[in-house]
Design an enzyme around this catalytic site. Sequence first.
Site, PDB file in Angstrom:
ATOM      1  N   GLY A  23       0.823  -1.209   0.000  1.00  0.00           N
ATOM      2  CA  GLY A  23       0.000   0.000   0.000  1.00  0.00           C
ATOM      3  C   GLY A  23       0.846   1.243   0.000  1.00  0.00           C
ATOM      4  N   ASN A  24       0.216   2.361   0.215  1.00  0.00           N
ATOM      5  CA  ASN A  24       0.963   3.620   0.304  1.00  0.00           C
ATOM      6  C   ASN A  24       0.344   4.484   1.394  1.00  0.00           C
ATOM      7  OD1 ASN A  24      -1.100   5.467  -0.943  1.00  0.00           O
ATOM      8  ND2 ASN A  24      -0.838   3.971  -2.584  1.00  0.00           N
ATOM      9  N   ARG A  25       0.993   5.599   1.672  1.00  0.00           N
ATOM     10  CA  ARG A  25       0.615   6.397   2.843  1.00  0.00           C
ATOM     11  C   ARG A  25      -0.462   7.443   2.564  1.00  0.00           C
ATOM     12  NH1 ARG A  25       4.355   5.605   6.862  1.00  0.00           N
ATOM     13  NH2 ARG A  25       6.379   4.871   6.176  1.00  0.00           N
ATOM     14  N   SER A  26      -1.035   7.451   1.385  1.00  0.00           N
ATOM     15  CA  SER A  26      -1.989   8.523   1.067  1.00  0.00           C
ATOM     16  C   SER A  26      -3.172   8.528   2.040  1.00  0.00           C
ATOM     17  CB  SER A  26      -2.503   8.343  -0.361  1.00  0.00           C
ATOM     18  OG  SER A  26      -3.416   9.363  -0.643  1.00  0.00           O
TER      19      SER A  26
END
Length: 410
Positions: free
Chosen positions: A206-209
């Site tokens: 995933g990513n931190r958005s």
Amino acid sequence: MRIVLGVGGGIAAYKAALLLRLFTEGGHEVTVVPTEAALKFVGAPTWEALSGHPVQTDVWSNITDVPHVRIGQEADLVVVAPTTADLLAKAAHGLAGDLLTNVLLTARCPVVLAPAMHTEMWDHAATRANVATLRERGVTVIEPDSGRLTGADTGPGRLPEPEAIHEAALAALAGGADAPADLTGRRVLISTGGTREPLDPVRYLGNRSSGKQGLALAQTAAARGASVTLVAANLELPVPEGIEVVPVQTALELQEEVRSRSAAHDVVVMVAAVADFRPAEYTDSKIKKTHDPADPDAAPTIRLVRNPDILAGIVADRGSASSPVIVGFAAETGDATGSVLDLGRAKLARKGCDLLVVNEVGVDKTFGQDETSVHVLTRGSDAVVDLGPASKSQVSQGIWDVVVGSLAAH
Ligand code: CTP
């Protein structure tokens, strides 16, 4: 939205607890900043329990967070209810002796003050002058109600009912009574959040958005009259009523929802951070470590495959049609091959969208991390619109100004 609820030291402070409820039920994140005197009427536990955050009145606690600057800078809206005569005077003169007055000096967002005091104080020339000064500076000072005051006396000076203050606050958030209704009748599709690509039932890439920018765009578009659909990838923030939410997890799900809806919208904004790669294989059961003493460091290799470029896909789907207006986002740091703007221009050309909002990342920002600065690029034009540093909500308003211009040109 991020709302600061200031509470002054007046008997009407209890009404602010109801106002706080209205804000949190509307999906807003509220930081309560009472004055020391306010806590004599309603104690800190009430504000902490209702807002879900600790409260402080002075500038000497949590110094490393720099609250006297940060809280004001990060706010999308500051509401003070009740505002005492003393607070009006301090605000008008720029005094900053406690946390709330510091917040009022550092906030660059709409400010709404709901005064409550005795009629004599409200009518006093000093108070009248302070109110006039504040209004001249763009602060919304709500007229107090007329009615029963603290004692047996009646007259103007009563705090308006929480519902009335709530309404005035939302109007201020939407840009005041003069908010442009220039997206009325427009259908806007916004993707936000960050995709997650599952590896096994318990793990994902995933990513931190956080999805905050997309949410701010959705709220500001709705306030300007648009009907808004938010394709929300793993969004953990509450979405206010009136915005349709389509929850998704993966890039492929996001692609499906955005592509199938795109043609029915006037504007599509791709804010979501889409994972460019996903694990080639999904494992139905949890991937376990091996316990082979001969090879204690054994670890699997995960093969990735490319995800589709959703933005480029909807541009291709649109073909030669002029609708929808398609807006992309890009976070760039700049590198040896070019500046942030050079890379942004190249990306705009590559993706083929109408507008590209370029977000400069990696700049050292010790304070105000919720603030953002962007450059808006338009296909076929050298003009650059610079927005910020400002809150995500204020930057969103500037982005919609550009989109509205683009809709008119289409
Ligand atoms: N985007 C998309 N599909 C992807 C990746 C990105 O639709 N698979 C969209 C994003 O929502 C954003 C824009 O494309 O609006 C730019 O995202 P970014 O990650 O900066 O683009 P990339 O093409 O991945 O650029 P880079 O070359 O920097 O990796």
